[in-house]
Design a protein around this motif. Structure first.
Motif, PDB file in Angstrom:
ATOM      1  N   VAL A   1      11.099  -6.804  -3.808  1.00 49.55           N
ATOM      2  CA  VAL A   1      10.045  -6.080  -4.526  1.00 49.55           C
ATOM      3  C   VAL A   1       9.537  -4.920  -3.684  1.00 49.55           C
ATOM      4  O   VAL A   1       9.396  -3.789  -4.169  1.00 49.55           O
ATOM      5  N   TRP A   2       9.277  -5.186  -2.415  1.00 47.35           N
ATOM      6  CA  TRP A   2       8.740  -4.127  -1.556  1.00 47.35           C
ATOM      7  C   TRP A   2       9.771  -3.045  -1.256  1.00 47.35           C
ATOM      8  O   TRP A   2       9.436  -1.849  -1.185  1.00 47.35           O
TER       9      TRP A   2
ATOM     10  N   TYR B   1      12.063  -2.142  -3.298  1.00 44.15           N
ATOM     11  CA  TYR B   1      12.152  -1.379  -4.546  1.00 44.15           C
ATOM     12  C   TYR B   1      10.950  -0.450  -4.694  1.00 44.15           C
ATOM     13  O   TYR B   1      11.094   0.706  -5.124  1.00 44.15           O
ATOM     14  N   ILE B   2       9.760  -0.932  -4.355  1.00 43.70           N
ATOM     15  CA  ILE B   2       8.569  -0.089  -4.385  1.00 43.70           C
ATOM     16  C   ILE B   2       8.754   1.125  -3.476  1.00 43.70           C
ATOM     17  O   ILE B   2       8.405   2.256  -3.838  1.00 43.70           O
ATOM     18  N   GLU B   3       9.326   0.879  -2.295  1.00 43.93           N
ATOM     19  CA  GLU B   3       9.572   1.984  -1.365  1.00 43.93           C
ATOM     20  C   GLU B   3      10.599   2.966  -1.927  1.00 43.93           C
ATOM     21  O   GLU B   3      10.400   4.184  -1.891  1.00 43.93           O
ATOM     22  N   ARG B   4      11.686   2.449  -2.477  1.00 43.01           N
ATOM     23  CA  ARG B   4      12.736   3.323  -3.000  1.00 43.01           C
ATOM     24  C   ARG B   4      12.264   4.161  -4.178  1.00 43.01           C
ATOM     25  O   ARG B   4      12.591   5.344  -4.296  1.00 43.01           O
ATOM     26  N   GLU B   5      11.478   3.538  -5.073  1.00 40.61           N
ATOM     27  CA  GLU B   5      11.069   4.205  -6.298  1.00 40.61           C
ATOM     28  C   GLU B   5       9.779   5.019  -6.140  1.00 40.61           C
ATOM     29  O   GLU B   5       9.404   5.738  -7.061  1.00 40.61           O
ATOM     30  N   GLY B   6       9.110   4.888  -5.006  1.00 39.86           N
ATOM     31  CA  GLY B   6       7.854   5.598  -4.814  1.00 39.86           C
ATOM     32  C   GLY B   6       6.767   5.133  -5.769  1.00 39.86           C
ATOM     33  O   GLY B   6       6.009   5.941  -6.306  1.00 39.86           O
ATOM     34  N   ILE B   7       6.656   3.815  -5.974  1.00 39.53           N
ATOM     35  CA  ILE B   7       5.713   3.243  -6.936  1.00 39.53           C
ATOM     36  C   ILE B   7       4.330   3.126  -6.305  1.00 39.53           C
ATOM     37  O   ILE B   7       4.181   2.598  -5.192  1.00 39.53           O
ATOM     38  N   ASP B   8       3.321   3.600  -7.000  1.00 39.35           N
ATOM     39  CA  ASP B   8       1.941   3.484  -6.536  1.00 39.35           C
ATOM     40  C   ASP B   8       1.421   2.065  -6.758  1.00 39.35           C
ATOM     41  O   ASP B   8       1.756   1.417  -7.750  1.00 39.35           O
ATOM     42  N   LEU B   9       0.571   1.611  -5.830  1.00 38.40           N
ATOM     43  CA  LEU B   9      -0.052   0.291  -5.912  1.00 38.40           C
ATOM     44  C   LEU B   9      -1.533   0.415  -5.593  1.00 38.40           C
ATOM     45  O   LEU B   9      -1.971   1.399  -4.994  1.00 38.40           O
ATOM     46  N   PRO B  10      -2.324  -0.604  -5.956  1.00 33.95           N
ATOM     47  CA  PRO B  10      -3.723  -0.612  -5.530  1.00 33.95           C
ATOM     48  C   PRO B  10      -3.812  -0.560  -4.005  1.00 33.95           C
ATOM     49  O   PRO B  10      -2.976  -1.163  -3.310  1.00 33.95           O
ATOM     50  N   PRO B  11      -4.812   0.119  -3.457  1.00 30.65           N
ATOM     51  CA  PRO B  11      -4.865   0.328  -2.005  1.00 30.65           C
ATOM     52  C   PRO B  11      -5.033  -0.935  -1.177  1.00 30.65           C
ATOM     53  O   PRO B  11      -4.712  -0.931   0.012  1.00 30.65           O
ATOM     54  N   LEU B  12      -5.506  -2.040  -1.768  1.00 28.19           N
ATOM     55  CA  LEU B  12      -5.739  -3.233  -0.951  1.00 28.19           C
ATOM     56  C   LEU B  12      -4.435  -3.896  -0.492  1.00 28.19           C
ATOM     57  O   LEU B  12      -4.464  -4.816   0.336  1.00 28.19           O
ATOM     58  N   TYR B  13      -3.274  -3.448  -1.009  1.00 28.62           N
ATOM     59  CA  TYR B  13      -1.991  -3.953  -0.518  1.00 28.62           C
ATOM     60  C   TYR B  13      -1.654  -3.402   0.865  1.00 28.62           C
ATOM     61  O   TYR B  13      -0.714  -3.881   1.510  1.00 28.62           O
ATOM     62  N   TYR B  14      -2.390  -2.401   1.326  1.00 27.60           N
ATOM     63  CA  TYR B  14      -2.124  -1.777   2.618  1.00 27.60           C
ATOM     64  C   TYR B  14      -3.304  -2.011   3.557  1.00 27.60           C
ATOM     65  O   TYR B  14      -4.427  -2.280   3.115  1.00 27.60           O
ATOM     66  N   ALA B  15      -3.059  -1.900   4.844  1.00 24.29           N
ATOM     67  CA  ALA B  15      -4.071  -2.213   5.847  1.00 24.29           C
ATOM     68  C   ALA B  15      -5.332  -1.372   5.656  1.00 24.29           C
ATOM     69  O   ALA B  15      -5.270  -0.154   5.492  1.00 24.29           O
TER      70      ALA B  15
ATOM     71  N   THR C   1       1.554   1.663   5.510  1.00 23.57           N
ATOM     72  CA  THR C   1       2.488   2.374   4.633  1.00 23.57           C
ATOM     73  C   THR C   1       3.462   1.383   4.018  1.00 23.57           C
ATOM     74  O   THR C   1       3.589   0.235   4.478  1.00 23.57           O
ATOM     75  N   VAL C   2       4.179   1.827   2.996  1.00 23.85           N
ATOM     76  CA  VAL C   2       5.171   0.953   2.354  1.00 23.85           C
ATOM     77  C   VAL C   2       6.226   0.525   3.355  1.00 23.85           C
ATOM     78  O   VAL C   2       6.632  -0.647   3.399  1.00 23.85           O
ATOM     79  N   HIS C   3       6.687   1.463   4.173  1.00 23.71           N
ATOM     80  CA  HIS C   3       7.725   1.136   5.157  1.00 23.71           C
ATOM     81  C   HIS C   3       7.223   0.082   6.139  1.00 23.71           C
ATOM     82  O   HIS C   3       7.967  -0.841   6.505  1.00 23.71           O
ATOM     83  N   ASP C   4       5.965   0.193   6.566  1.00 21.71           N
ATOM     84  CA  ASP C   4       5.393  -0.813   7.466  1.00 21.71           C
ATOM     85  C   ASP C   4       5.367  -2.181   6.795  1.00 21.71           C
ATOM     86  O   ASP C   4       5.656  -3.202   7.437  1.00 21.71           O
ATOM     87  N   VAL C   5       5.015  -2.223   5.510  1.00 23.44           N
ATOM     88  CA  VAL C   5       4.948  -3.492   4.790  1.00 23.44           C
ATOM     89  C   VAL C   5       6.335  -4.109   4.665  1.00 23.44           C
ATOM     90  O   VAL C   5       6.515  -5.322   4.838  1.00 23.44           O
ATOM     91  N   VAL C   6       7.341  -3.290   4.378  1.00 25.11           N
ATOM     92  CA  VAL C   6       8.714  -3.796   4.274  1.00 25.11           C
ATOM     93  C   VAL C   6       9.123  -4.473   5.573  1.00 25.11           C
ATOM     94  O   VAL C   6       9.689  -5.586   5.571  1.00 25.11           O
ATOM     95  N   ARG C   7       8.829  -3.843   6.698  1.00 26.36           N
ATOM     96  CA  ARG C   7       9.185  -4.430   7.994  1.00 26.36           C
ATOM     97  C   ARG C   7       8.412  -5.725   8.234  1.00 26.36           C
ATOM     98  O   ARG C   7       8.963  -6.705   8.752  1.00 26.36           O
ATOM     99  N   GLU C   8       7.146  -5.747   7.848  1.00 27.23           N
ATOM    100  CA  GLU C   8       6.323  -6.939   8.049  1.00 27.23           C
ATOM    101  C   GLU C   8       6.812  -8.105   7.201  1.00 27.23           C
ATOM    102  O   GLU C   8       6.929  -9.241   7.687  1.00 27.23           O
TER     103      GLU C   8
END
Length: 330
Positions: free
Chosen positions: A222-223, A225-239, A291-298
């Motif tokens: 899922v993450w 795909y979000i990174e590849r497609e550039g999908i916006d999410l609510p900000p609380l998904y990020y630090a 960032t999305v990339h940081d979340v993917v790694r995490e």
């Protein structure tokens, strides 16, 4: 044709352009067959399921809370029917304990896509006595009755959900097309075989089907795909910095429906959310992934599913999710 005729001839219709959010795959190198990536395969399967359900059922609806899985589902639906609009409404069972930023994102998304939003409010059921508050304060188990009533009121014979098999062992049992009886209940012992990409949507009056197009995806898929497609999410998904307190090993947000007890100390910490449920039952994780990339790694390094790590309502009992699914919950 003369130069004069060329100048006055009608121009050929312009080729449709692809929105920036729907990237066109790069062509294969000369002499090499085009091979789909894992994400391409998962996306193709999900879009096939969405189109199949729309073709076979009369009044489908998509559960949309503004959480990452439902956002990905809506993105897939938009791709499945582009350049047309998504041909069905979305439904949110609003417990009244949602994060405000998620509700704002939900409303902005449906307005941008021009689709209809149906809302079933748990608070309405509490106000008129059809439901009662639980002693533990969580409202997630109270969603079942409003959900089933909304399905019946909308005469929805198919309901899309963003559940995935890697989230919980009860969800791992479920088929991609899962039959619910006339009471909205699920019987894990009475499931239909699904061979290859053949799905059985047969149902009688009063029954409906739950459809899970991203059932075979993982949290990491899922993450990515979000990174590849550039999908916006609510900000609380990020630090972000948030006032939280520690309860049962989870960082709970301080809010009007999530107050600390006398012995729980409020701290300002940098956290993010892996899954979005009610403020009263969803925990945050300490994280610097901004960032999305940081979340993917995490997520790639995590050994716990997002529900196992951050959802208090799944800890009510060993079979909490399966019990709710039997009653009609997603």
């Amino acid at each position: 044709m003369s130069a004069q005729n060329l100048a006055t001839a009608p121009a050929a219709p312009a080729a449709p352009t692809t929105p920036a959010s729907l990237p066109v795959p790069a062509p294969a190198a000369p002499g090499r067959p085009h091979r789909l990536s894992q994400l391409d395969v998962l996306e193709s399967e999900a879009i096939h399921i969405i189109r199949e359900v729309v073709a076979e059922f009369e009044r489908p609806v998509l559960l949309f809370s503004g959480g990452k899985d439902s956002v990905v589902m809506l993105h897939l639906a938009a791709k499945a029917f582009w350049p047309g609009r998504v041909p069905f409404p979305v439904l949110h069972v609003d417990t009244g304990h949602n994060f405000p930023e998620v509700l704002a994102f939900r409303d902005a998304t449906v307005a941008r896509l021009g689709i209809s939003l149906e809302v079933a409010g748990v608070q309405d059921y509490i106000d008129d006595g059809r439901l009662q508050e639980r002693a533990d304060g969580t409202r997630n188990p109270l969603q079942t009755l409003p959900l089933l009533d909304a399905i019946a009121a909308g005469r929805h014979d198919a309901v899309f959900g963003g559940a995935r098999r890697d989230e919980d062992k009860a969800r791992a049992k479920e088929r991609i097309l899962s039959l619910r009886d006339e009471f909205g209940q699920w019987d894990p012992r009475n499931q239909r075989p699904e061979l290859w990409n053949l799905y059985n949507g047969r149902h009688t009056v009063g029954q409906h089907v739950r459809a899970f197009p991203i059932s075979n995806w993982t949290e990491l898929d899922v993450w990515r795909y979000i990174e590849r497609e550039g999908i916006d999410l609510p900000p609380l998904y990020y630090a972000h910095d948030r006032e939280v307190y520690l309860r049962d090993g989870m960082w709970r947000a301080v809010g009007p429906v999530s107050a600390p007890r006398a012995d729980e100390q409020v701290e300002l910490r940098t956290v993010r959310y892996r899954t979005v449920g009610d403020m009263s039952c969803t925990g945050a994780v300490e994280s610097g992934a901004a960032t999305v990339h940081d979340v993917v790694r995490e997520v790639a390094q995590s050994t716990l599913t997002e529900r196992g790590a951050t959802r208090a309502d799944d800890r009510i009992s060993e079979a909490a999710m399966e019990d709710r699914k039997r009653d009609g919950y997603f």
